[in-house]
Structures are given as structure tokens and as C-alpha cells.
Design an enzyme around this catalytic site. Structure first.
Site, PDB file in Angstrom:
ATOM      1  N   HIS A   1       0.813  -1.225   0.000  1.00  0.00           N
ATOM      2  CA  HIS A   1       0.000   0.000   0.000  1.00  0.00           C
ATOM      3  C   HIS A   1       0.842   1.269   0.000  1.00  0.00           C
ATOM      4  O   HIS A   1       0.356   2.351  -0.369  1.00  0.00           O
ATOM      5  CB  HIS A   1      -0.929  -0.023   1.212  1.00  0.00           C
TER       6      HIS A   1
ATOM      7  N   ASP B   1     -10.799  -3.290 -18.616  1.00  0.00           N
ATOM      8  CA  ASP B   1     -11.246  -4.136 -19.728  1.00  0.00           C
ATOM      9  C   ASP B   1     -10.035  -4.563 -20.544  1.00  0.00           C
ATOM     10  O   ASP B   1      -9.434  -3.765 -21.261  1.00  0.00           O
ATOM     11  CB  ASP B   1     -12.239  -3.349 -20.595  1.00  0.00           C
TER      12      ASP B   1
END
Length: 497
Positions: free
Chosen positions: A220, A440
Site C-alpha cells: 500500500h 477491460d
């Protein structure tokens, strides 16, 4: 208002379950049995079947993990992280999942071929642009983190699962907690440290039906949710045949350095370890009593919350404010916190749009700060939802460019501390607009894209769909088992509103 089933399956993470590994060595397969309380299987184990409280069980076969580096040589330099990046709260890993239905190839489809190979290739190409993600972190003076851009690469695991997407959807729902998550995102030995370890671990698992589950574990300190989603969208751009990522990455971490000398101008109570009030805080719940569930809130559910607000507030409140206020009150009620105890809500506020800070488009570091609201448990429970919304709004309004600079200063002055999560604190992180739901690779957007799990004290808002295919908010949350039942009851009241 009719209410569909709002919750996914729940797991405690402690129920015993069997592990079955078929090891093919040219002879008959051998059966190995274990349970969750024993040591996990070694990384070279190739096949796994898990059974939790859900009846769904399936096998996952993994290839050996590999390092994927930049497709061409990249600069070998050292870059300092920002003073937001290297705070204690972020020195760990967060996990995300992208779930895809089977692709339907079309004429001119540039992403034809094995999807795992397509993603692996595109990762290498994307790392040319995001080459610090292929490096390794080390710590220098004052606990400051730097990344050595070594080009070693991120960790990649290819896998196949003996299950269909429809079975996952029926068995547990396409939301956290995912069944056998420890095998859909396998913890490769030596990969989970903060320093001198791969910054990103990605596993791509093919399903029997042609669907795909991509799981990702991120250090993170190097990115926030928006930053890693930006990277994954860059990978998707290249997988679809684009010559370069649509959004060019920007490092620019020097823009988020503390002032010299640091001069905090806000109290930042979210980092304070507070003394107990009243009867004192309840003891920490035992780890083996925790359960995770996901709740789905449709537009109608949010409208039901807003219906209880005064007319002036009802017309201006955002869905985020209304839902966050509801979740905070419901959680405090569920945990049965003593009336005089102070309770805190911490919102994670994105500041990328602040012109005074001059962050460039494409900035992929951590660009969020915590802001808090406080009340007593009694005031929050007995007050109106409008009172809770007002507190959420005050926390949001506090986050200005000066507040961000003050946060940088206090982090450096206090030695890069963690949030004081032990103080009846509930942290809400809005991931709805991070961009995971738009990744996508050439066969459509994911049916789920967002955090793969959560911890006690942290709730995510995730873009999702309700059972009728309409836009909704998915909220995974962890609570002790009795508190989860009470929390679900609070959500049930909302359904009947």
C-alpha cells in the site's frame, strides 16, 4: 420496498476445513489432508480444494510463481516516496479482485488468445511506463521509504480453478468473502514483506466456463486504490492493442513532502490514542469470533435513508454522506458500545483535485488523508440520522489543501504513525470511483472489481450491482459474530422502510 438478500456468504476465517492436494508424479495421485489450524501448504503445492461454511468447493492448480519485469530496459534510479506514502498505516498489503465472465471473441478482436498470456505480456509493457512498481523498497534515515528501481519485476502466478463462474455466483456471490481466497490469491513464500519484496503480486485464475478471476495484492505504500486501478487500466489498454496507456503516469512524490520545519495546523485526533470514557471500551473481540459479510445497498435503500432527513438536508445530501452516516450508526449499535464512550468515524478523503497541491494528472501515489468525526455512542445512537450526516459533512469539509499539508507535517513530527484503530474507530474508504470496475482487457468490464477483503474497523464502498442488475453499492464489513447479527438486523430495518 421489496428487499433482496443483502448479504453474501460469511466466513470466520477459523472454521476447520480439509485441504486436498492431488500430486501427479507419474503414479497414482496421493491425497494429503490438513486443516486451517496447521501450517499452510508449501508454495510448490499445485492443487488445492477448500471447504468453508459455504458448500462450494473447488480445486485450484497453480504454476510456479514468476517475476514479470519491464518489457524493455528501464532507468535504474532511486526514488523517494512521499510523506503520505510511508506512514505506518500504509505499511502493509491490500488485496483486490477482478472477476470476468467468459469472453466472446469478435472479428478484429485484438486481445484474442489465451487471456493469461495476454495479461502477462501487457504487464511487462505497462511496467515500462510504471517501472518503479518493478523495484524494491528500502528504509533510510527517519523511517523514510525509497524505492530502488531495479527492474526485478512484480510477482505473477498463473492458475486454473475447477469451478464455473455461475457456481461462484450461486455459492457465495461475486463479492467478498470469496471462497478459497487464500488460493485464488496465493501467499507466495517470501513475498509478503514491506521491504525488499515484490511490490505487487498478481494471480490470474482461469475458470472452467472461460471466465477469469484476477486477484492482486499491493504494497500500500506505493499506490492507493486509484493509483493501482490506474496501473491496471494501463495494462488493459495495452492488452487491447493500444500503443501506450491512455493516462500517462506521473511520479511527482516530492509534491507531498512535509514543510520544513513541520507546523501542523489541525489536531488530527485520528492519530491520538485516547483514554477511555464512561465504563471504558469493550475488550477487543477474539479473532476467532470474527465474520465477514458483504451488504448490497441499492438506490432505493439509499433513498430510504434520505427519507428520514429534514427536507433541506434531504435535497442536498450525497449518497456517500447518507450511506456512511447509516453504516456508522448501525455499527455502533451492533457493537453495543457503552453510552459514554467516544466513537470516531474516519473518512479517507481523496485530494487529487486540489489545485493548490498541483498534483499532475496520472499521479499514482497515495493521495488521500484521514479526517475524523467524533461523538459519544449514546449521542450517535439516540440522535437522528440527520445528526450523523451533519458529522460526516463536517469531516469532509475539514479536508482542504491546508489540512493535507498539516497531515504531512504531523506524520513526520510523530514518526509516521498509524491510525489509532483501537479507539472505537470506524474507517470508511470509498472505492466506487477508483476505476477497478472499468478494467477491460478486451473481453468486457469485470462483474466485480474492488477490494477482495477487509478487516475489523475498516469498511469499503464498492461499485456493484443489485440482484436486478442495477447500480448499487457493495459494503464488505467484518464484525464479531453476535454484532454481525445485530448489524444485519439494522440493515433489515432499512429494507422494510
Amino acid at each position: 420496498m421489496a428487499c433482496a438478500d443483502l448479504s453474501g456468504a460469511e466466513i470466520s476465517g477459523r472454521e476447520p476445513f480439509a485441504l486436498h492436494a492431488s500430486i501427479h508424479d507419474g503414479s497414482d495421485p496421493r491425497l494429503v489432508a490438513s486443516d486451517l489450524f496447521q501450517d499452510p501448504p508449501a508454495p510448490e503445492s499445485k492443487e488445492f480444494m477448500g471447504m468453508s461454511t459455504s458448500p462450494l468447493a473447488f480445486a485450484v492448480r497453480r504454476r510456479d510463481p514468476e517475476l514479470v519485469g519491464p518489457a524493455v530496459p528501464t532507468p535504474e534510479d532511486t526514488k523517494r516516496l512521499s510523506d503520505i506514502d510511508d506512514q505506518g498505516t500504509l505499511r502493509g498489503h491490500v488485496s483486490f479482485a477482478l472477476v470476468y465472465r467468459a469472453r466472446v471473441p469478435e472479428d478484429g478482436d485484438l486481445a484474442q488468445g489465451d487471456p493469461v498470456s495476454v495479461i502477462r505480456r501487457a504487464l511487462g509493457e505497462a511496467l515500462v511506463h510504471y517501472y518503479p512498481l518493478a523495484g524494491r523498497l528500502r528504509e533510510v534515515e527517519g523511517r523514510k521509504l525509497v524505492v530502488d528501481c531495479t527492474g526485478e519485476g512484480l510477482l505473477f502466478v498463473e492458475a486454473d480453478a475447477d469451478v464455473r463462474l455461475a457456481e461462484l455466483e450461486r455459492g457465495a456471490g461475486l463479492r467478498p468473502p470469496f471462497p478459497c481466497m487464500d488460493q485464488l490469491l496465493f501467499d507466495v513464500e517470501g513475498s509478503s514483506g514491506v521491504l525488499d519484496c515484490p511490490l505487487v503480486l498478481i494471480q490470474v485464475t482461469r475458470l472452467l466456463c472461460g471466465g477469469l478471476v484476477l486477484t492482486l495484492r499491493l504494497n500500500h505504500t506505493i499506490c492507493d486504490a486509484i493509483g493501482i486501478a490506474q496501473f491496471m487500466n494501463a495494462v488493459a489498454d495495452l492488452a487491447r492493442g493500444l500503443p501506450a496507456p491512455t493516462v500517462a503516469p506521473a511520479w511527482s512524490r516530492e509534491l507531498l513532502e512535509a514543510r520544513s520545519p513541520p507546523i501542523p495546523s489541525f489536531p488530527h485526533r485520528e492519530f491520538d490514542v485516547l483514554p477511555p470514557n464512561g465504563d471504558g471500551p469493550p475488550p477487543p473481540p477474539p479473532a476467532d469470533d470474527m465474520v465477514m459479510r458483504s451488504f448490497t445497498f441499492s438506490a432505493a435503500h439509499v433513498a430510504a435513508i434520505k427519507k428520514h432527513l429534514p427536507p433541506l438536508l434531504r435535497d442536498t445530501v450525497t449518497s456517500y454522506e447518507a450511506l456512511t452516516a447509516f453504516l456508522w450508526r448501525a455499527r455502533v449499535t451492533a457493537l453495543d458500545i457503552a453510552p459514554g464512550e467516544a466513537v470516531q468515524l474516519v473518512i479517507i478523503a481523496n485530494f487529487r483535485g486540489f489545485p493548490e497541491l498541483s498534483l499532475p494528472d496520472g499521479y499514482y501515489g497515495n493521495a488521500c488523508v484521514p479526517a475524523n468525526a467524533r461523538a459519544t455512542a449514546a449521542a450517535l445512537r439516540d440522535g437522528s440520522i440527520g445528526d450523523a450526516v451533519a458529522l460526516v459533512r463536517l469531516a469532509k469539509a475539514a479536508v482542504t489543501a491546508e489540512y493535507v499539508r498539516s497531515t504531512l507535517d504531523v506524520l513526520v513530527l510523530r514518526g509516521r504513525p498509524c491510525l489509532a484503530l483501537q479507539n472505537n474507530m470506524f474507517v470508511v474508504s470509498d472505492n466506487r470511483h477508483a476505476g477497478f470496475n472499468h478494467v477491460d482487457f478486451g473481453w468486457g468490464e469485470p462483474v466485480y472489481g474492488g477490494p477482495a477483503d477487509t478487516i475489523f474497523g475498516l469498511g469499503f464502498l464498492v461499485a456493484g450491482k443489485d440482484p436486478y442488475g442495477k447500480d448499487a453499492v457493495v459494503v464488505p464489513i467484518v464484525l464479531p459474530r453476535p454484532a454481525m447479527e445485530r448489524f444485519a438486523a439494522e440493515v433489515g430495518k432499512l429494507c422494510k422502510a
